[in-house]
Design a protein around this motif. Structure first.
Motif, short mmCIF file in Angstrom:
data_model
loop_
_atom_site.label_atom_id
_atom_site.label_comp_id
_atom_site.label_asym_id
_atom_site.label_seq_id
_atom_site.Cartn_x
_atom_site.Cartn_y
_atom_site.Cartn_z
N UNK B 57 88.35 63.21 91.02
CA UNK B 57 87.60 64.47 90.85
C UNK B 57 86.74 64.48 89.58
N UNK B 58 86.63 63.32 88.92
CA UNK B 58 85.64 63.19 87.86
C UNK B 58 86.11 63.42 86.43
N UNK B 59 87.40 63.48 86.21
CA UNK B 59 87.92 63.69 84.85
C UNK B 59 88.11 62.35 84.14
N UNK B 60 87.63 62.26 82.90
CA UNK B 60 87.94 61.10 82.06
C UNK B 60 89.37 61.27 81.57
N UNK B 61 90.27 60.52 82.16
CA UNK B 61 91.70 60.71 81.89
C UNK B 61 92.10 60.24 80.50
N UNK B 62 91.17 59.63 79.77
CA UNK B 62 91.49 59.13 78.44
C UNK B 62 91.39 60.22 77.38
N UNK B 63 90.87 61.37 77.76
CA UNK B 63 90.62 62.40 76.75
C UNK B 63 91.49 63.63 76.99
N UNK B 64 91.47 64.55 76.02
CA UNK B 64 92.24 65.78 76.10
C UNK B 64 91.85 66.66 77.29
N UNK B 65 92.80 67.52 77.67
CA UNK B 65 92.46 68.60 78.60
C UNK B 65 93.27 68.61 79.88
N UNK B 66 93.42 69.81 80.45
CA UNK B 66 94.03 69.91 81.77
C UNK B 66 95.54 70.07 81.74
N UNK B 67 96.00 71.25 81.38
CA UNK B 67 97.43 71.46 81.18
C UNK B 67 98.21 71.45 82.49
N UNK B 68 97.54 71.65 83.63
CA UNK B 68 98.26 71.67 84.91
C UNK B 68 98.20 70.33 85.64
N UNK B 69 97.58 69.33 85.04
CA UNK B 69 97.62 68.00 85.60
C UNK B 69 96.51 67.71 86.61
N UNK B 70 96.41 66.45 87.00
CA UNK B 70 95.35 66.02 87.92
C UNK B 70 95.54 66.64 89.31
N UNK B 71 94.49 67.19 89.88
CA UNK B 71 94.60 67.79 91.23
C UNK B 71 95.09 66.80 92.27
N UNK B 72 94.70 65.53 92.14
CA UNK B 72 95.10 64.54 93.13
C UNK B 72 96.62 64.34 93.12
N UNK B 73 97.22 64.40 91.92
CA UNK B 73 98.67 64.25 91.84
C UNK B 73 99.36 65.53 92.32
N UNK B 74 98.76 66.66 92.01
CA UNK B 74 99.31 67.93 92.49
C UNK B 74 99.36 67.94 94.02
N UNK B 75 98.35 67.34 94.64
CA UNK B 75 98.32 67.29 96.11
C UNK B 75 99.47 66.45 96.65
N UNK B 76 99.72 65.32 95.99
CA UNK B 76 100.82 64.46 96.45
C UNK B 76 102.15 65.20 96.32
N UNK B 77 102.38 65.76 95.14
CA UNK B 77 103.62 66.50 94.92
C UNK B 77 103.73 67.69 95.88
N UNK B 78 102.61 68.38 96.07
CA UNK B 78 102.62 69.56 96.92
C UNK B 78 103.07 69.24 98.34
N UNK B 79 102.71 68.05 98.80
CA UNK B 79 103.16 67.64 100.14
C UNK B 79 104.62 67.15 100.10
N UNK B 80 104.96 66.38 99.08
CA UNK B 80 106.34 65.86 98.95
C UNK B 80 107.38 66.99 98.94
N UNK B 81 107.01 68.08 98.26
CA UNK B 81 107.98 69.16 98.10
C UNK B 81 107.70 70.36 99.02
N UNK B 82 106.71 70.21 99.91
CA UNK B 82 106.34 71.29 100.84
C UNK B 82 106.02 72.57 100.09
N UNK B 83 105.35 72.41 98.96
CA UNK B 83 105.02 73.58 98.14
C UNK B 83 103.50 73.81 98.07
#
Lengths: 418, 418
Positions: B57-83
């Motif tokens: 989604x275009x974030x430079x992961x080497x720098x500060x920012x984003x307290x709720x984490x990467x959306x792509x990982x949230x999607x994986x977790x969201x499916x794993x936990x049915x949340x």
């Protein structure tokens, strides 16, 4: 200067400001973030550790264990902060979280010298100003009263600290960025540090010695880190100091590793407390740092490369400030020899206005008052400039715009005063 | 069985035990750690992300920012936990720290439904037993009274919960590992979950739904994760559940990434609180996980490879238990279809003795009582077996030794009772 001359100047500035607004800028001088070119310096880390996941001392870094971190990283930090490997532990990705957790543990349990939990009574912190907004954010969040202390070029005003501490045992802590302080760039001298450590205070008073910029020098003659734990011991207050640091502005911002150094009693207390919350820090990331940085000399060599990139940006900001505002004498600013910020003081009562003008012109500056407890700058004059993240061109445009906004605000105030 | 027969059996067991001690073993069945061969499954991650440090989604992961984490990982977790991705955020390396922090924030501030901070009054937690020692460690540390609740094969004893909650509004929380629970391997059924969610309780009562083993199945027919947030909403208690999970036993133990899922109000509350402590989680490690795991199907495929390694170890433990103790009827044990543990119940009053005998023979077992609040097993009968970390040979030797110790302890008690 006559009112007429002032009016002419203001008209010129207003035209310049209108042109600025018309340019449709979108520039950001808010946060102390490294630029992409700085992050590129650590590119090799992105493929580490590869197959080499066993630490030099034989730990499989892929598995659980080791709440105090890899000994090899503790050794690097121990040298960087002049605290020694034994009194230095290596933790997760955020030194701010370590500070936060120490305050939480102190509120709920008290520290090793507390008679009762900090939370069982109203308590206060000394806050050198201008200072770091996120420090003040933690104490504000937990209802800890903050008292402003002047941050001078040689460190905090120790006489003021002495008087406050002597009068008030409810003062339990003090924030301090000792090297290239955020945002002034000031560095605490050996003398000021010794006096601070010797002061009479509550037994459980603590200095949160956030050495975030210990190795972030812009000059050849970088100050050696003070052996602050030894000095605390010599002053008879061996538990007084928690030393914090991280590699966030050395390797990757937010993906670095943090350090905590303190007396053995404090470290045991912290380790006991944090062990309830975590099995341990990310050792793979710690190993990656050991492999890439190698030792404290490796850190210094790496920081020299950062300096090559950012020193010209700092110089550019200083040049523009001097060029645009040097003659007018309506502003002053610091000329840091390291760190991440320049502290700009404009005419009293015009910082918020300057920041608002800049915002309308598409230049984001840190919110007015951010460098003060409760976000309240008592003189409404301080603006924190963060030169590292923008490109040189962006920085030039943005700083020139900031100067225009500051000058325009100043003329408004001066004309109002007529 | 006559006393004489028992004496003969004890003599045989004593000989067998003496031989065990003479073997000079040094084996460890204490913690639920993945074996090195399991960690090898994630080897490609050790060289990620390489040059590919910009998130999809275009974030430079080497720098500060984003307290709720990467959306792509949230999607994986969201499916794993049915949340679902929106109600799921991605955090640092330890879900335990997230649980700890939520309890600390609740103690100091209260949660979104609290009238006052949890810490302003004596409070209690319901604790299904046997359960996870580190859960109980957090509540014990902060002086939260823990109440034992039976953990049954279909989940916690909801009738007991109902009665306690109806009588006592100071019960503010409940620990629960809903899938392949630690240490029993039991999984909460849809029916039990719905009843639990519907119970009358204090408005700020929370279920700490630690779905640590959501995808850690040992069988083909793995239970689908319950859509627990939807179920909570349907029950009219949408803020009741915090869902936790991590990849610690999927990728690297201690170097994984954690998840928190909850109602939007709870997430906003958590995010606001955690923002005082950290600028954000390690996004590079999050990106590494996204690149390696890809999606929830990728997680399931990866877990199938774990299963190939550890299912035979679980079977070996069950075979030895059956072989050595199946006839004697002096012990019972669970036969988990997933997770990391087998829960062994020996003769009442002999767990501590069995563990001590094993220790003297060089076999480390989790300390007696560990699976209970205050480390107190009311029947002194539970032993948690962690089969994953040792090699198959070590596991065989260790479990045979444990059986000898359990049988010897049992004969001692039976003879004493004569």
């Amino acid at each position: 200067m006559s009112v007429e001359e002032l009016r002419t100047i203001r008209t010129d500035l207003q035209k310049r400001y209108d042109a600025l607004c018309a340019a449709g800028l979108k520039l950001d001088l808010t946060r102390g973030k490294p630029g992409a070119d700085q992050l590129d310096l650590s590119a090799p880390m992105l493929s580490l550790p590869g197959d080499d996941y066993i630490s030099p001392s034989g730990t499989d870094c892929r598995n659980y264990g080791g709440v105090t971190g890899l000994p090899e990283l503790r050794a690097i930090f121990g040298e960087m902060f002049a605290t020694g490997a034994e009194r230095t532990i290596a933790l997760g990705n955020a030194s701010l979280q370590v500070m936060h957790d120490i305050i939480v543990f102190s509120l709920l349990h008290g520290n090793v010298d507390s008679e009762k939990p900090w939370g069982a009574q109203p308590i206060k912190f000394l806050c050198p100003v201008p200072g770091y907004d996120r420090h003040f954010g933690i104490t504000e969040k937990y209802g800890i009263e903050m008292i402003n202390i002047a941050m001078n070029p040689n460190g905090p005003d120790v006489d003021a600290c002495a008087q406050l501490l002597a009068d008030d045992p409810s003062i339990k802590g003090m924030w301090l960025v000792p090297t290239y302080s955020n945002p002034t760039g000031y560095t605490v001298t050996d003398d000021v540090a010794r006096r601070l450590l010797a002061l009479d205070a509550a037994a459980d008073f603590r200095v949160f010695w956030d050495n975030a910029y210990a190795v972030h020098t812009l000059v050849d003659a970088a100050p050696a880190p003070l052996p602050i734990l030894d000095m605390a011991e010599e002053a008879g207050h061996q538990n007084r100091v928690y030393v914090f640091g991280s590699t966030s502005k050395i390797t990757f911002a937010g993906a670095g590793v943090a350090a905590l150094a303190s007396s053995q009693a404090n470290l045991d207390w912290f380790t006991r407390n944090i062990s309830a919350a975590t099995i341990g820090p990310d050792k793979i990331n710690q190993l990656r740092h050991v492999q890439f940085l190698r030792d404290a000399d490796g850190v210094r060599a790496h920081m020299a490369r950062h300096r090559e990139i950012i020193a010209p940006k700092f110089q550019l900001v200083l040049d523009i400030l001097e060029d645009r505002m040097g003659d007018a004498k309506i502003a002053s600013w610091t000329s840091p020899e390291g760190g991440y910020f320049i502290s700009l003081d404009v005419v009293d009562g015009t910082a918020a206005r300057t920041i608002a003008l800049a915002k309308d012109a598409g230049i984001a500056l840190t919110a007015a008052g951010s460098a003060f407890p409760y976000k309240t700058d008592p003189h409404d004059r301080n603006i924190r400039i963060a030169p590292t993240f923008p490109t040189t061109d962006e920085l030039r445009t943005a700083m020139d715009g900031v100067a225009t906004c500051a000058l325009l605000s100043a003329t408004e105030v001066l004309l109002d005063a007529q």
